[in-house]
Design a protein around this motif. Sequence first.
Motif, short mmCIF file in Angstrom:
data_model
loop_
_atom_site.label_atom_id
_atom_site.label_comp_id
_atom_site.label_asym_id
_atom_site.label_seq_id
_atom_site.Cartn_x
_atom_site.Cartn_y
_atom_site.Cartn_z
N THR A 1 0.66 -1.31 -0.08
CA THR A 1 0.16 0.16 0.15
C THR A 1 0.83 1.39 -0.05
O THR A 1 0.48 2.24 -0.69
CB THR A 1 -1.04 -0.23 1.31
OG1 THR A 1 -1.73 -1.16 1.13
CG2 THR A 1 -1.93 1.36 1.22
N VAL B 1 1.09 4.54 -2.78
CA VAL B 1 1.05 5.68 -2.16
C VAL B 1 2.10 6.46 -2.89
O VAL B 1 1.75 7.61 -3.45
CB VAL B 1 0.96 6.04 -0.55
CG1 VAL B 1 1.08 7.30 -0.19
CG2 VAL B 1 -0.42 5.26 -0.03
N LEU C 1 -6.58 5.45 4.19
CA LEU C 1 -6.74 5.03 2.91
C LEU C 1 -7.55 3.92 2.56
O LEU C 1 -8.47 4.01 1.89
CB LEU C 1 -5.44 4.88 2.13
CG LEU C 1 -4.59 6.25 2.29
CD1 LEU C 1 -3.13 5.91 1.78
CD2 LEU C 1 -5.03 7.16 1.33
N ASP C 2 -7.50 2.84 3.51
CA ASP C 2 -8.34 1.76 3.16
C ASP C 2 -9.64 2.00 3.46
O ASP C 2 -10.69 1.36 3.23
CB ASP C 2 -7.82 0.53 4.19
CG ASP C 2 -6.58 -0.07 3.17
OD1 ASP C 2 -6.16 0.25 2.13
OD2 ASP C 2 -5.73 -1.09 3.81
N PHE D 1 -7.00 0.66 -0.72
CA PHE D 1 -6.45 1.46 -1.44
C PHE D 1 -5.33 0.97 -2.75
O PHE D 1 -5.53 1.52 -3.89
CB PHE D 1 -5.32 2.48 -0.62
CG PHE D 1 -4.66 3.37 -1.32
CD1 PHE D 1 -5.33 4.72 -1.48
CD2 PHE D 1 -3.52 3.36 -1.91
CE1 PHE D 1 -4.56 5.76 -2.31
CE2 PHE D 1 -2.86 4.32 -2.39
CZ PHE D 1 -3.22 5.47 -2.67
N ARG E 1 -7.34 6.61 -6.33
CA ARG E 1 -5.99 6.76 -5.31
C ARG E 1 -5.89 8.15 -5.08
O ARG E 1 -5.57 8.57 -4.04
CB ARG E 1 -4.73 6.10 -5.88
CG ARG E 1 -4.90 4.57 -5.72
CD ARG E 1 -3.69 4.01 -6.27
NE ARG E 1 -3.88 2.35 -6.38
CZ ARG E 1 -2.69 1.67 -6.67
NH1 ARG E 1 -1.48 2.21 -7.28
NH2 ARG E 1 -2.89 0.45 -6.53
N ALA F 1 -8.69 9.66 -2.83
CA ALA F 1 -8.40 9.07 -1.58
C ALA F 1 -7.32 9.88 -0.87
O ALA F 1 -7.43 10.51 0.23
CB ALA F 1 -8.15 7.71 -1.59
#
Length: 165
Positions: free
Chosen positions: A38, A42, A85-86, A93, A101, A104
């Motif tokens: 993740t 990001v 994020l999740d 995510f 993405r 978010a």
Amino acid sequence: MSAITAHKDPKLPPAVQLPEGPDWVNSLTLFDAHVAETLVAVVRTLYPHEGLPERVYRRTVFQFDTMAAKAPGAAQTFAELIDLLDGATSLPFIELTESYRVRALKGIEESTAFRLVQRSAVRFLYDDIEVWQAFGYEGASVQLGGYVNRGFNDLDWLPDPPPGV
């Protein structure tokens, strides 16, 4: 990508070599595979560069992991980022498209967790010698004799210095 060979100060440790493929997460101290992948997503979403291999983003997350292992507060902040994020959509995510993405990340850009990852990613991603090489930056030159006598003494827009200077 660039044909330039980048050099880092030889006094500094060499770049971390991580295994290619999914086994790279076994090199981490604290993060599990979900957190690590993740965070790679990001960093790639924040700093997308065509042609940069996945391994440079993974080395950035390796540095996050090292930082989190030494500082419990940072570890907690990375965990908060993953939770934010999740929890932003019905999908994790890492399964979102790039546009979702970005959305978010914009939704949490004022959070401490976002700022930690954003600023740390700048620090670690752009300190990677493979990134320097990809961007055409040679890096340190002291061990090569400096810049002046290696083709960087071509300032034609300044007047000549006085004799003896």
